[in-house]
Design an enzyme around this catalytic site. Structure first.
Site, PDB file in Angstrom:
ATOM      1  N   CYS A   1      11.564 -22.550 -50.327  1.00 48.10           N
ATOM      2  CA  CYS A   1      11.202 -21.467 -51.244  1.00 48.10           C
ATOM      3  C   CYS A   1      12.238 -21.293 -52.351  1.00 48.10           C
ATOM      4  O   CYS A   1      11.912 -21.277 -53.533  1.00 48.10           O
ATOM      5  CB  CYS A   1      11.034 -20.161 -50.462  1.00 48.10           C
ATOM      6  SG  CYS A   1      10.836 -18.738 -51.517  1.00 48.10           S
TER       7      CYS A   1
ATOM      8  N   CYS B   1       8.841 -21.795 -54.244  1.00 48.93           N
ATOM      9  CA  CYS B   1       8.386 -20.587 -54.953  1.00 48.93           C
ATOM     10  C   CYS B   1       9.257 -20.182 -56.142  1.00 48.93           C
ATOM     11  O   CYS B   1       8.746 -19.933 -57.236  1.00 48.93           O
ATOM     12  CB  CYS B   1       8.346 -19.397 -54.008  1.00 48.93           C
ATOM     13  SG  CYS B   1       8.109 -19.765 -52.277  1.00 48.93           S
TER      14      CYS B   1
ATOM     15  N   LYS C   1       9.724 -22.765 -59.027  1.00 42.02           N
ATOM     16  CA  LYS C   1       8.378 -22.931 -59.599  1.00 42.02           C
ATOM     17  C   LYS C   1       8.010 -21.753 -60.491  1.00 42.02           C
ATOM     18  O   LYS C   1       7.536 -21.927 -61.615  1.00 42.02           O
ATOM     19  CB  LYS C   1       7.358 -23.065 -58.463  1.00 42.02           C
ATOM     20  CG  LYS C   1       5.938 -23.077 -58.933  1.00 42.02           C
ATOM     21  CD  LYS C   1       4.990 -22.768 -57.806  1.00 42.02           C
ATOM     22  CE  LYS C   1       4.948 -21.295 -57.478  1.00 42.02           C
ATOM     23  NZ  LYS C   1       4.118 -20.987 -56.305  1.00 42.02           N
TER      24      LYS C   1
ATOM     25  N   TYR D   1      -2.936 -25.799 -54.461  1.00 44.06           N
ATOM     26  CA  TYR D   1      -2.272 -24.831 -55.347  1.00 44.06           C
ATOM     27  C   TYR D   1      -1.050 -25.408 -56.038  1.00 44.06           C
ATOM     28  O   TYR D   1      -0.790 -25.107 -57.204  1.00 44.06           O
ATOM     29  CB  TYR D   1      -1.977 -23.521 -54.609  1.00 44.06           C
ATOM     30  CG  TYR D   1      -0.721 -23.483 -53.760  1.00 44.06           C
ATOM     31  CD1 TYR D   1       0.471 -22.983 -54.266  1.00 44.06           C
ATOM     32  CD2 TYR D   1      -0.732 -23.923 -52.438  1.00 44.06           C
ATOM     33  CE1 TYR D   1       1.626 -22.925 -53.485  1.00 44.06           C
ATOM     34  CE2 TYR D   1       0.400 -23.859 -51.655  1.00 44.06           C
ATOM     35  CZ  TYR D   1       1.580 -23.369 -52.168  1.00 44.06           C
ATOM     36  OH  TYR D   1       2.712 -23.317 -51.400  1.00 44.06           O
TER      37      TYR D   1
ATOM     38  N   GLU E   1      -0.752 -25.545 -60.045  1.00 44.43           N
ATOM     39  CA  GLU E   1       0.365 -24.836 -60.689  1.00 44.43           C
ATOM     40  C   GLU E   1       1.178 -25.771 -61.580  1.00 44.43           C
ATOM     41  O   GLU E   1       1.527 -25.422 -62.720  1.00 44.43           O
ATOM     42  CB  GLU E   1       1.270 -24.211 -59.621  1.00 44.43           C
ATOM     43  CG  GLU E   1       0.611 -23.027 -58.926  1.00 44.43           C
ATOM     44  CD  GLU E   1       1.443 -22.428 -57.804  1.00 44.43           C
ATOM     45  OE1 GLU E   1       1.241 -21.252 -57.492  1.00 44.43           O
ATOM     46  OE2 GLU E   1       2.283 -23.136 -57.221  1.00 44.43           O
TER      47      GLU E   1
ATOM     48  N   HIS F   1      -7.061   3.309 -67.110  1.00 45.00           N
ATOM     49  CA  HIS F   1      -7.595   2.676 -68.307  1.00 45.00           C
ATOM     50  C   HIS F   1      -6.542   2.634 -69.405  1.00 45.00           C
ATOM     51  O   HIS F   1      -5.764   3.592 -69.532  1.00 45.00           O
ATOM     52  CB  HIS F   1      -8.803   3.505 -68.778  1.00 45.00           C
ATOM     53  CG  HIS F   1      -9.489   2.941 -69.964  1.00 45.00           C
ATOM     54  ND1 HIS F   1     -10.254   1.797 -69.906  1.00 45.00           N
ATOM     55  CD2 HIS F   1      -9.511   3.365 -71.253  1.00 45.00           C
ATOM     56  CE1 HIS F   1     -10.733   1.551 -71.111  1.00 45.00           C
ATOM     57  NE2 HIS F   1     -10.298   2.473 -71.949  1.00 45.00           N
TER      58      HIS F   1
ATOM     59  N   GLU G   1      -8.729  -1.959 -63.458  1.00 37.19           N
ATOM     60  CA  GLU G   1      -9.668  -0.843 -63.325  1.00 37.19           C
ATOM     61  C   GLU G   1     -11.067  -1.329 -62.920  1.00 37.19           C
ATOM     62  O   GLU G   1     -11.844  -0.593 -62.323  1.00 37.19           O
ATOM     63  CB  GLU G   1      -9.749  -0.005 -64.603  1.00 37.19           C
ATOM     64  CG  GLU G   1     -10.384  -0.684 -65.795  1.00 37.19           C
ATOM     65  CD  GLU G   1     -10.377   0.212 -67.045  1.00 37.19           C
ATOM     66  OE1 GLU G   1     -10.922   1.320 -66.974  1.00 37.19           O
ATOM     67  OE2 GLU G   1      -9.837  -0.218 -68.079  1.00 37.19           O
TER      68      GLU G   1
HETATM   69  C1  FAD Z   1       6.333 -26.370 -54.759  1.00 37.41           C
HETATM   70  C2  FAD Z   1       6.133 -25.271 -53.764  1.00 37.41           C
HETATM   71  C3  FAD Z   1       5.781 -24.017 -54.191  1.00 37.41           C
HETATM   72  C4  FAD Z   1       5.602 -22.983 -53.285  1.00 37.41           C
HETATM   73  N1  FAD Z   1       5.244 -21.767 -53.757  1.00 37.41           N
HETATM   74  C5  FAD Z   1       5.088 -20.733 -52.911  1.00 37.41           C
HETATM   75  C6  FAD Z   1       4.770 -19.443 -53.396  1.00 37.41           C
HETATM   76  O1  FAD Z   1       4.586 -19.235 -54.594  1.00 37.41           O
HETATM   77  N2  FAD Z   1       4.666 -18.425 -52.503  1.00 37.41           N
HETATM   78  C7  FAD Z   1       4.855 -18.626 -51.158  1.00 37.41           C
HETATM   79  O2  FAD Z   1       4.778 -17.663 -50.395  1.00 37.41           O
HETATM   80  N3  FAD Z   1       5.141 -19.859 -50.668  1.00 37.41           N
HETATM   81  C8  FAD Z   1       5.269 -20.907 -51.511  1.00 37.41           C
HETATM   82  N4  FAD Z   1       5.598 -22.148 -51.027  1.00 37.41           N
HETATM   83  C9  FAD Z   1       5.701 -22.331 -49.557  1.00 37.41           C
HETATM   84  C10 FAD Z   1       7.056 -21.837 -49.041  1.00 37.41           C
HETATM   85  O3  FAD Z   1       8.093 -22.460 -49.757  1.00 37.41           O
HETATM   86  C11 FAD Z   1       7.169 -22.143 -47.559  1.00 37.41           C
HETATM   87  O4  FAD Z   1       6.060 -21.599 -46.884  1.00 37.41           O
HETATM   88  C12 FAD Z   1       8.446 -21.556 -46.956  1.00 37.41           C
HETATM   89  O5  FAD Z   1       9.580 -22.048 -47.606  1.00 37.41           O
HETATM   90  C13 FAD Z   1       8.508 -21.894 -45.464  1.00 37.41           C
HETATM   91  O6  FAD Z   1       9.720 -21.457 -44.928  1.00 37.41           O
HETATM   92  P1  FAD Z   1      10.307 -22.177 -43.632  1.00 37.41           P
HETATM   93  O7  FAD Z   1      11.507 -21.383 -43.242  1.00 37.41           O
HETATM   94  O8  FAD Z   1       9.260 -22.397 -42.635  1.00 37.41           O
HETATM   95  O9  FAD Z   1      10.752 -23.626 -44.106  1.00 37.41           O
HETATM   96  P2  FAD Z   1      11.624 -24.130 -45.310  1.00 37.41           P
HETATM   97  O10 FAD Z   1      11.836 -23.086 -46.334  1.00 37.41           O
HETATM   98  O11 FAD Z   1      11.026 -25.416 -45.736  1.00 37.41           O
HETATM   99  O12 FAD Z   1      13.041 -24.391 -44.660  1.00 37.41           O
HETATM  100  C14 FAD Z   1      13.255 -25.430 -43.742  1.00 37.41           C
HETATM  101  C15 FAD Z   1      14.705 -25.856 -43.866  1.00 37.41           C
HETATM  102  O13 FAD Z   1      15.045 -26.667 -42.759  1.00 37.41           O
HETATM  103  C16 FAD Z   1      15.910 -27.699 -43.182  1.00 37.41           C
HETATM  104  N5  FAD Z   1      15.830 -28.744 -42.169  1.00 37.41           N
HETATM  105  C17 FAD Z   1      14.737 -29.490 -41.850  1.00 37.41           C
HETATM  106  N6  FAD Z   1      15.026 -30.275 -40.791  1.00 37.41           N
HETATM  107  C18 FAD Z   1      16.321 -30.013 -40.447  1.00 37.41           C
HETATM  108  C19 FAD Z   1      17.185 -30.496 -39.413  1.00 37.41           C
HETATM  109  N7  FAD Z   1      16.755 -31.399 -38.509  1.00 37.41           N
HETATM  110  N8  FAD Z   1      18.455 -30.023 -39.354  1.00 37.41           N
HETATM  111  C20 FAD Z   1      18.891 -29.103 -40.258  1.00 37.41           C
HETATM  112  N9  FAD Z   1      18.114 -28.604 -41.236  1.00 37.41           N
HETATM  113  C21 FAD Z   1      16.836 -29.045 -41.319  1.00 37.41           C
HETATM  114  C22 FAD Z   1      15.362 -28.076 -44.550  1.00 37.41           C
HETATM  115  O14 FAD Z   1      16.338 -28.727 -45.337  1.00 37.41           O
HETATM  116  C23 FAD Z   1      14.969 -26.709 -45.109  1.00 37.41           C
HETATM  117  O15 FAD Z   1      16.027 -26.137 -45.847  1.00 37.41           O
HETATM  118  C24 FAD Z   1       5.797 -23.218 -51.904  1.00 37.41           C
HETATM  119  C25 FAD Z   1       6.154 -24.489 -51.449  1.00 37.41           C
HETATM  120  C26 FAD Z   1       6.327 -25.505 -52.353  1.00 37.41           C
HETATM  121  C27 FAD Z   1       6.712 -26.870 -51.856  1.00 37.41           C
END
Ligand code: FAD
Length: 460
Positions: A43, A48, A51, A179, A183, A437, A442
Site C-alpha cells: 500500500c 495505494c 498510485k 482496477y 487506473e 445542493h 444530492e
Molecule cells: C498498484 C496497487 C494499487 C492498490 N490500490 C489500492 C487502493 O487504492 N486501495 C486499497 O485499499 N488497496 C489497494 N491496493 C491493495 C493493497 O495494497 C493491499 O490490499 C494491502 O497492501 C495488503 O496488505 P497486506 O498487509 O496483506 O500485504 P502487503 O501490504 O503486500 O505487505 C506484505 C509485506 O510482506 C513482505 N514480505 C513478503 N514475504 C516476506 C517474507 N517471507 N519475509 C519478510 N517479509 C516478507 C513484503 O515485502 C510486503 O512488504 C493496491 C495494490 C496495488 C498493487
C-alpha cells in the site's frame, strides 16, 4: 509464553502486519516483525499511496483544459515525469520512516530480512538465525502475476515497476481490465501517453456493476484511451528501443512500455507453510477461520495472503482483530460484507454492496434507481462527460443493498454512502434525507423513479 524468544513473530511489514504488530506490542506482547523489502508494504511503497499521488498528477491535465471555460488563460503547460517520481519517492520515504518509528515506539523489534516458517513455533531468518515464538502471524501480502506464459513476457512490467520508469512512455499497452489496469490507463493517459488497454473478457472492471463498467469504458474512450476487449497480448518482441506487441487478434502495436496487470497471487510460496502443515484454501490463499487462525493453531494469517478482500483497510482491520483476539483478551472477527471499493480511474468509481446482477440473482424483487447527467462543472468547461449514480434496492424490504457511482468524487461519496448501506438504510430513509445542493451526491437522495438498467434499455 516465557519459553519463547518472543510472543509474536509477524512475517511481513505491510498494512496488516504493521497494525497487528503495533497493537499486540501495545497490549504487552513481545513482538518481532520481519520485512524483506520496505516497511509499509504494498500500500505505502508500491500500491495505494504512490498510485493516488500519480492519479492526482494525471488529473491536472483535465483541470488545465477545463479552466478556459471559466475565464482562465493558462500558459502552455508541460509535465516532467522525473520530478513527479522524485517527489513521490520522497513522500514514500517519509511514510516508511514514520511507520518504522511508530513500530519502534510501540516496542516492536524490526528485522529487515526475509523470514520463513520453520515449524509451528519457530521462524527462520535469512541470516540463519532462528526465533522461537508463541504465535506466528503470516502477513506476506501478494505479488503481481503475469498470467499465462507468452513469448517475450519478460519485456512486460507490472505495477511494481510502473512506479519507477525512467521516463514517461510515449505509447503504453496495458494488459487486463481490472482496477489496477484501468487506473494506470488513466494515469498514463492523463500524463500524456497514448494508452491501449487490452482485455480478453467482454468488458473491463469485471465484478463491478454492468452499468458502471459500460459507463467507465465509454468515458475512457472519449478521453482517448483505446480499449480493446475480447483480445489479449500474444507475444512481445524487442524492436530497437521499443516493443512489437502482437495481439491474439493478429493486430500488431508498437509500444514503449507493456504493462501486465493480470492479477496478484498470495505470497505463499517458499515460506515453509506446507512443511508446517498450514492448509491452503481453494482461492489460493492461506485457509483461515473467522479469527484468521490457520489449520496450525499457533499460526495466523491476515491480509492479501489469505485472498479474502484484498484491500488495505481490510488487512488493517484483520491485523487489529488478530491482536485483540490473541493478546487483547477480546475475540474479534471482521465483517467482510459491504466493504466499499473505489477505482481511481477517469472517471472515478465508487461502489458498495450488491451489483444489479447480484441482486437480481439473489433477491425476489430488485428495484433500480439510476441518474445519469452532465455535471454542473462540465457545462462551462465543455468537457464531454457524464456522471452515473445508481441505487440497488431490495424490492421486498426497501433496503438499499447496493450503491454504485461513476464520476468525479465517486470514492469520497461512496465512503459516506457505505455508512447508510451498512446500517441497513431503506430507500425511504434516503428519500427522507434532505438534498445538499448543488452537488453530485444530492442525486442519491432525489431519485424517485424506478429505472431499467443500461443493459436492458440497450436490448429493448
Ligand atoms: C498498484 C496497487 C494499487 C492498490 N490500490 C489500492 C487502493 O487504492 N486501495 C486499497 O485499499 N488497496 C489497494 N491496493 C491493495 C493493497 O495494497 C493491499 O490490499 C494491502 O497492501 C495488503 O496488505 P497486506 O498487509 O496483506 O500485504 P502487503 O501490504 O503486500 O505487505 C506484505 C509485506 O510482506 C513482505 N514480505 C513478503 N514475504 C516476506 C517474507 N517471507 N519475509 C519478510 N517479509 C516478507 C513484503 O515485502 C510486503 O512488504 C493496491 C495494490 C496495488 C498493487
Amino acid at each position: 509464553m516465557s519459553d519463547y524468544d518472543v510472543d509474536l513473530f509477524v512475517i511481513g511489514g505491510g498494512s496488516g502486519g504493521v497494525r497487528a504488530a503495533r497493537i499486540a506490542a501495545q497490549q504487552g506482547a513481545r513482538v518481532m516483525l520481519a520485512e524483506e523489502y520496505r516497511v509499509g508494504g504494498t500500500c505505502v511503497i508500491r500500491g495505494c499511496v504512490p498510485k493516488k499521488l500519480l492519479v492526482y498528477a494525471s488529473r491536472f491535465r483535465g483541470e488545465f483544459e477545463d479552466a478556459a471555460g471559466f475565464g482562465w488563460t493558462v500558459p502552455r503547460w508541460s509535465f516532467d515525469w522525473p520530478t513527479l517520481i522524485a517527489n513521490k519517492d520522497k513522500e514514500i520515504g517519509r511514510l516508511e520512516a514514520a511507520y518504522t518509528a511508530t513500530l519502534q515506539k510501540a516496542g516492536v523489534i524490526i528485522v529487515k530480512t526475509r523470514a520463513v516458517v520453520a515449524d509451528a513455533h519457530t521462524v527462520q531468518l535469512a541470516n540463519g538465525k532462528r526465533v522461537r515464538t508463541a504465535y506466528i502471524l503470516v502477513a506476506t501480502g501478494g505479488a503481481p502475476s503475469y498470467g499465462d506464459p507468452i513469448p517475450g513476457v519478460g519485456h512486460a512490467i507490472s505495477s511494481n515497476e510502473a512506479f519507477h520508469l525512467p521516463r514517461l512512455p510515449h505509447h503504453v499497452v496495458i494488459q487486463c481490465g481490472g482496477y489496477i489496469a484501468v487506473e494506470f490507463a488513466g494515469i498514463f493517459a492523463g500524463l500524456g501517453s497514448h494508452v491501449t488497454l487490452v482485455y480478453r473478457g467482454e468488458n473491463i472492471l469485471r465484478g463491478f456493476d454492468d452499468d458502471v463498467r459500460k459507463h467507465v469504458r465509454v468515458d475512457m474512450e472519449k478521453h482517448g484511451i483505446k480499449v480493446i476487449t475480447g483480445c489479449k497480448v500474444a507475444a512481445i518482441e524487442q524492436a530497437g528501443p521499443r516493443f512489437a506487441v502482437l495481439f491474439s487478434s493478429d493486430d500488431q502495436h508498437t509500444a514503449d512500455c507493456v504493462m501486465f496487470a493480470t492479477g496478484r497471487n498470495p505470497n505463499i510460496a517458499k515460506i515453509g507453510l506446507q512443511e508446517a502443515g498450514v492448509e491452503i484454501a481453494k482461492n489460493g490463499g492461506i485457509a483461515v477461520d473467522e479469527y484468521s487462525r490457520s489449520s496450525v493453531p499457533s499460526i495466523y494469517a491476515i491480509g492479501d495472503v489469505t485472498n479474502r478482500v484484498n484491500l488495505t483497510p481490510v488487512a488493517i482491520r484483520e491485523g487489529h482483530a488478530f491482536s485483540d483476539t490473541v493478546f487483547g483478551g477480546k475475540p474479534t472477527t471482521v465483517d467482510h460484507i459491504n466493504v466499499p471499493t473505489a477505482v481511481f480511474s477517469d472517471p472515478e468509481v465508487g461502489a458498495v454492496g450488491l451489483t444489479e446482477g447480484q441482486a437480481r440473482a439473489r433477491l425476489a424483487q430488485t428495484d433500480i434507481y439510476r441518474a445519469m447527467f452532465k455535471p454542473l462543472k462540465a457545462t462551462l468547461s465543455g468537457r464531454d462527460t457524464t456522471v452515473l449514480l445508481k441505487l440497488v434496492v431490495d424490492g421486498q424490504t426497501d433496503r438499499v443493498v447496493g450503491c454504485h457511482i461513476a464520476g468525479e468524487g465517486a470514492a469520497e461519496m461512496i465512503q459516506i454512502a457505505t455508512i447508510a448501506v451498512k446500517m441497513g438504510a431503506t430507500k425511504a430513509d434516503f428519500d427522507a434525507t434532505m438534498a445538499l445542493h448543488p452537488t453530485i451526491a444530492e442525486e442519491l437522495v432525489t431519485m424517485r423513479t424506478k429505472s431499467a438498467s443500461y443493459a436492458r434499455e440497450a436490448a429493448e
